[in-house]
Write a protein that holds these residues in place. Structure first.
Motif, PDB file in Angstrom:
ATOM      1  N   VAL A 148       5.706  -3.524  -7.304  1.00  0.00           N
ATOM      2  CA  VAL A 148       6.720  -2.535  -7.679  1.00  0.00           C
ATOM      3  C   VAL A 148       6.828  -2.432  -9.198  1.00  0.00           C
ATOM      4  N   GLU A 149       6.821  -3.561  -9.892  1.00  0.00           N
ATOM      5  CA  GLU A 149       6.912  -3.558 -11.352  1.00  0.00           C
ATOM      6  C   GLU A 149       5.757  -2.785 -11.978  1.00  0.00           C
ATOM      7  N   ASP A 150       4.554  -2.999 -11.484  1.00  0.00           N
ATOM      8  CA  ASP A 150       3.383  -2.301 -12.024  1.00  0.00           C
ATOM      9  C   ASP A 150       3.524  -0.791 -11.845  1.00  0.00           C
ATOM     10  N   CYS A 151       4.028  -0.382 -10.687  1.00  0.00           N
ATOM     11  CA  CYS A 151       4.207   1.054 -10.439  1.00  0.00           C
ATOM     12  C   CYS A 151       5.302   1.635 -11.327  1.00  0.00           C
ATOM     13  N   ILE A 152       6.373   0.886 -11.526  1.00  0.00           N
ATOM     14  CA  ILE A 152       7.471   1.366 -12.383  1.00  0.00           C
ATOM     15  C   ILE A 152       6.960   1.615 -13.799  1.00  0.00           C
ATOM     16  N   GLN A 153       6.170   0.698 -14.323  1.00  0.00           N
ATOM     17  CA  GLN A 153       5.661   0.848 -15.684  1.00  0.00           C
ATOM     18  C   GLN A 153       4.789   2.091 -15.829  1.00  0.00           C
ATOM     19  N   ARG A 154       4.116   2.494 -14.776  1.00  0.00           N
ATOM     20  CA  ARG A 154       3.249   3.674 -14.836  1.00  0.00           C
ATOM     21  C   ARG A 154       4.016   4.967 -14.625  1.00  0.00           C
ATOM     22  N   TRP A 155       5.103   4.927 -13.863  1.00  0.00           N
ATOM     23  CA  TRP A 155       5.763   6.154 -13.445  1.00  0.00           C
ATOM     24  C   TRP A 155       7.107   6.408 -14.118  1.00  0.00           C
ATOM     25  N   LEU A 190       0.829  -1.204   0.000  1.00  0.00           N
ATOM     26  CA  LEU A 190       0.000   0.000   0.000  1.00  0.00           C
ATOM     27  C   LEU A 190       0.867   1.260   0.000  1.00  0.00           C
ATOM     28  N   ALA A 191       1.951   1.243   0.756  1.00  0.00           N
ATOM     29  CA  ALA A 191       2.852   2.405   0.782  1.00  0.00           C
ATOM     30  C   ALA A 191       3.474   2.637  -0.587  1.00  0.00           C
ATOM     31  N   ILE A 192       3.837   1.560  -1.280  1.00  0.00           N
ATOM     32  CA  ILE A 192       4.425   1.682  -2.613  1.00  0.00           C
ATOM     33  C   ILE A 192       3.392   2.242  -3.593  1.00  0.00           C
ATOM     34  N   LEU A 193       2.176   1.748  -3.543  1.00  0.00           N
ATOM     35  CA  LEU A 193       1.134   2.225  -4.454  1.00  0.00           C
ATOM     36  C   LEU A 193       0.827   3.702  -4.244  1.00  0.00           C
ATOM     37  N   GLU A 194       1.000   4.168  -3.017  1.00  0.00           N
ATOM     38  CA  GLU A 194       0.717   5.567  -2.710  1.00  0.00           C
ATOM     39  C   GLU A 194       1.897   6.491  -3.026  1.00  0.00           C
TER      40      GLU A 194
END
Length: 234
Positions: free
Chosen positions: A223-230, A97-101
């Motif tokens: 983490v991978e999903d967040c990297i692809q978006r950011w 949750l912290a990573i997604l935020e």
């Protein structure tokens, strides 16, 4: 007028007699039902008094007691392990949750360095990516690895757990001296450079080969999903 000193009777009480025990148990018929553990402490009478006949009952009861103690130990170990696994699962969900935020690569680097150690009960956490055809984002807290670094470090695996080890400065930087055990997790975001999420502990058995890696794999996918978006937003 001075009071006379009182003498303290230090005479130990007389031992309880067999007759008193028998009388108490007769008056409290449910005593052993209320204290079942005592049954395992009592020695049952032998069916044979000497002679050439061997009483196997005593042997069987002794074996049963040993098995009961073993089962009790297994049950206690299972309960302890289950509680530990639930705690680890809760910590991992809070970390996800912290990573997604985080909201950006800069925020991700900050969460990994500042929040994950407390959330996952480790001493240091880092993230980095291999150099490749695409330029890496220049962001404080994101480390840069040479080409093929992950293959040399992880081989063909996605997760490596090391116990009783020393920290690699290439992965943990100045915090490498803190590391006595570590978890190294491959990051493979689609169409982006491969990366590494690393966590280190002062405890030599904080990470070890007998641990499950499912939760680490789950965290890596987040983490991978967040990297692809950011990746391009910073």
């Amino acid at each position: 007028m001075a009071r006379k000193s009182e003498t303290v009777d230090t005479t130990p009480p007389p031992p309880v007699s067999d007759e008193q025990v028998v009388s108490y148990l007769k008056d409290h018929a449910n005593f052993l039902l209320d204290h079942p553990d005592l049954l395992g402490k009592l020695a049952p009478p032998s069916r044979f008094n000497g002679g050439p006949v061997v009483d196997l009952q005593q042997h069987v009861i002794s074996r049963l007691r040993e098995e009961m103690e073993h089962l009790r130990g297994c049950a206690e170990h299972l309960i302890t392990t289950s509680r530990s696994n639930m705690s680890t699962q809760t910590r991992t969900h809070e970390a996800a949750l912290a990573i997604l935020e985080a909201g950006s690569m800069t925020g991700l680097a900050r969460v990994v360095a500042e929040d994950l150690p407390a959330l996952l009960d480790v001493d240091i956490a880092t993230i980095g990516f291999e150099e490749g055809d695409r330029p890496l984002p220049i962001i404080p807290g994101i480390r840069t690895f040479p080409r093929d670094f992950l293959e040399q470090t992880l081989g063909a695996g996605d997760v490596m757990l090391r116990s009783s080890t020393t920290g690699d400065p290439a992965i943990f930087g100045d915090g490498a001296e803190l590391v006595a055990s570590c978890a190294l997790v491959r990051l493979d975001p689609k169409d982006l450079p491969n990366g590494l999420l690393a966590m280190g502990s002062r405890n030599e058995r904080g990470f070890h080969g007998g641990q499950g890696t499912e939760l680490l794999g789950f965290l890596a996918r987040v983490v991978e999903d967040c990297i692809q978006r950011w990746w391009l937003e910073d």
